[in-house]
Scaffold this active site. Sequence first.
Site, PDB file in Angstrom:
ATOM      1  N   ASP A   1      -4.541  -9.772  -8.800  1.00  0.00           N
ATOM      2  CA  ASP A   1      -4.783  -8.824  -9.894  1.00  0.00           C
ATOM      3  C   ASP A   1      -3.577  -8.084 -10.481  1.00  0.00           C
ATOM      4  O   ASP A   1      -3.126  -8.350 -11.593  1.00  0.00           O
ATOM      5  CB  ASP A   1      -5.890  -7.822  -9.486  1.00  0.00           C
ATOM      6  CG  ASP A   1      -5.721  -7.198  -8.090  1.00  0.00           C
ATOM      7  OD1 ASP A   1      -4.675  -7.405  -7.472  1.00  0.00           O
ATOM      8  OD2 ASP A   1      -6.643  -6.490  -7.639  1.00  0.00           O
TER       9      ASP A   1
ATOM     10  N   GLU B   1       0.832  -1.215   0.000  1.00  0.00           N
ATOM     11  CA  GLU B   1       0.000   0.000   0.000  1.00  0.00           C
ATOM     12  C   GLU B   1       0.863   1.260   0.000  1.00  0.00           C
ATOM     13  O   GLU B   1       0.563   2.243  -0.680  1.00  0.00           O
ATOM     14  CB  GLU B   1      -0.945   0.022   1.216  1.00  0.00           C
ATOM     15  CG  GLU B   1      -2.033  -1.048   1.185  1.00  0.00           C
ATOM     16  CD  GLU B   1      -3.087  -0.838   0.095  1.00  0.00           C
ATOM     17  OE1 GLU B   1      -3.059   0.204  -0.581  1.00  0.00           O
ATOM     18  OE2 GLU B   1      -3.931  -1.738  -0.090  1.00  0.00           O
TER      19      GLU B   1
ATOM     20  N   GLU C   1     -11.554   0.740 -11.029  1.00  0.00           N
ATOM     21  CA  GLU C   1     -11.134  -0.174 -12.102  1.00  0.00           C
ATOM     22  C   GLU C   1     -12.029  -0.173 -13.341  1.00  0.00           C
ATOM     23  O   GLU C   1     -11.551  -0.200 -14.478  1.00  0.00           O
ATOM     24  CB  GLU C   1     -10.984  -1.606 -11.561  1.00  0.00           C
ATOM     25  CG  GLU C   1      -9.778  -1.823 -10.658  1.00  0.00           C
ATOM     26  CD  GLU C   1      -9.919  -1.293  -9.233  1.00  0.00           C
ATOM     27  OE1 GLU C   1     -11.018  -0.794  -8.882  1.00  0.00           O
ATOM     28  OE2 GLU C   1      -8.938  -1.384  -8.474  1.00  0.00           O
TER      29      GLU C   1
ATOM     30  N   ARG D   1       0.765   3.767  -3.257  1.00  0.00           N
ATOM     31  CA  ARG D   1       0.135   5.082  -3.036  1.00  0.00           C
ATOM     32  C   ARG D   1       1.193   6.160  -2.788  1.00  0.00           C
ATOM     33  O   ARG D   1       1.170   7.212  -3.426  1.00  0.00           O
ATOM     34  CB  ARG D   1      -0.820   5.027  -1.843  1.00  0.00           C
ATOM     35  CG  ARG D   1      -1.940   4.026  -2.036  1.00  0.00           C
ATOM     36  CD  ARG D   1      -3.032   4.215  -1.005  1.00  0.00           C
ATOM     37  NE  ARG D   1      -3.840   3.010  -0.870  1.00  0.00           N
ATOM     38  CZ  ARG D   1      -5.105   2.997  -0.503  1.00  0.00           C
ATOM     39  NH1 ARG D   1      -5.739   4.100  -0.216  1.00  0.00           N
ATOM     40  NH2 ARG D   1      -5.769   1.859  -0.386  1.00  0.00           N
TER      41      ARG D   1
HETATM   42  C1  DMJ Z   1      -6.036   0.724  -5.423  1.00  0.00           C
HETATM   43  O1  DMJ Z   1      -5.287   0.932  -4.287  1.00  0.00           O
HETATM   44  C2  DMJ Z   1      -5.221   0.107  -6.534  1.00  0.00           C
HETATM   45  O2  DMJ Z   1      -5.872   0.275  -7.747  1.00  0.00           O
HETATM   46  C3  DMJ Z   1      -4.967  -1.365  -6.293  1.00  0.00           C
HETATM   47  O3  DMJ Z   1      -4.288  -1.946  -7.397  1.00  0.00           O
HETATM   48  C4  DMJ Z   1      -6.265  -2.092  -6.076  1.00  0.00           C
HETATM   49  N1  DMJ Z   1      -7.102  -1.471  -5.112  1.00  0.00           N
HETATM   50  C5  DMJ Z   1      -7.281  -0.039  -5.088  1.00  0.00           C
HETATM   51  C6  DMJ Z   1      -8.453   0.481  -5.870  1.00  0.00           C
HETATM   52  O4  DMJ Z   1      -9.543  -0.306  -5.928  1.00  0.00           O
END
Ligand code: DMJ
Length: 453
Positions: free
Chosen positions: A242, A115, A358, A119
């Site tokens: 993912d 995270e 997404e 971010r």
């Molecule tokens: C975000 O922090 C990023 O896109 C991550 O890859 C997946 N989850 C969240 C958004 O849904």
Amino acid sequence: MNKKIISFMLLFTVVISSTNIFSQTEINKKLYAEKVKSAFLDSWNAYKKYAWGHDALKPLSKTYHNWHEVSLLMTPVDAFDTMILMGLTSEAEEAKELIFNNLSFDHDLEVQNFEITIRLLGGLISAYMWDGDERFRSLVIDLADRLLPVFDSPTGMPYTFVNLKTGKTRGEINNPAEIGTLILEFGAVSKLTGDPKYYEKVRKGMLELAKRSSSKGLVGTTINVETGEWINTDSHISGMIDSYYEYLLKAAILFDDVEMMNAFNKSIEGINKYLADEVDGRLWYSHVNMETGERLRTQFGALDAFFPAVLALSGDVERAAALQESCIWMWNLHGIEPEQYDYAADKVLSEAYYLRPENIESAYYLYQITNDEKYLQMGAVYYESLIKYCKADEGFAHLESVITKKQSDNMESFFLAETLKYLYLIFATEGTLDFNSVIFNTEAHPFKKSMMK
Ligand code: DMJ
């Protein structure tokens, strides 16, 4: 132009259908871009008023939330490059001041490497690329060095948590998304410093993971980074896996890395062969056993909706477009998408909507790549849904349920970093950002290809 006139014109500019049959009416891109920018400003102003200096806004209780004992300014860092792209100069200046006066990583805090990387490290790298202030670069290097101990495991695959001050790590059970969604950021640090160690460490961990994919090219949900053994062998494209696939492809493109491309090609073949599923003429991606390919669940959700973007970027526009039809169909089922949906049973499995980007991200990629107006129409649908269901008194709120539309008290930083950025970029294509000149990290931070040479 005054607000009333803008709304009046919008009303006559587009008629939004509640099904996936799109209106043929032309979308006024400029007006929609302005509307999205206003939604961003409204959210930023709410953050300023109730959560200034903290990680995130709680929009219903009008207070704030911090991830740790000390704020790491998640919202301002995550939102900064969206301000730059939207031309919000004075907001960008105030965010910069807040960041340079208050952001320090010299704290005895245990953080989640993934995270913080996507971010904060990603946000600061892109801030440096788009703004050029050297202080962003110093923060990038300081943070990267503090995160680096995560890779000191027997296999080289990273631990989940690290203490920013002591470098102590924890969490040997990790997942492909958290192991494999670091290479763009650490690779960028190598480019910015001229020191290959950052890229090499992440790359080793990623290849160790790829090496453990099954003969079908699939990975599982959790793995022990000390022993290299799979703990959970369910394979899918949803959360916990993912963005591993996303970063194999993006690293191959951004760093011209042939081994990453080979790993992506091996995986995508398995994904399209074993996970892809068709029900009532709609394409979905299911959950299967990574070793046998046996189908376990007919489940798809808000996070899985990133996949059309990956398919489109890989050149498979046909599959991407087909899957995006399913994504917008899932969105329209209840006027806004659920977190998890059983497409075979036509049943919502998890009712929440966390302001996720997404679905919108994939429409943006497809619009850039195909120029097909239907993705603009999708953009209008997303915007109207967000306003109708997620708008709080000030800022925007998650939904506890897409069925009851009851809101819940959160506004994740990715709403400003990703959701509103991609939505804005759908409409503000001209002169804002050249899609082909950047690679977005998984938090929608655009890294300039020209600075990665
Ligand atoms: C975000 O922090 C990023 O896109 C991550 O890859 C997946 N989850 C969240 C958004 O849904």
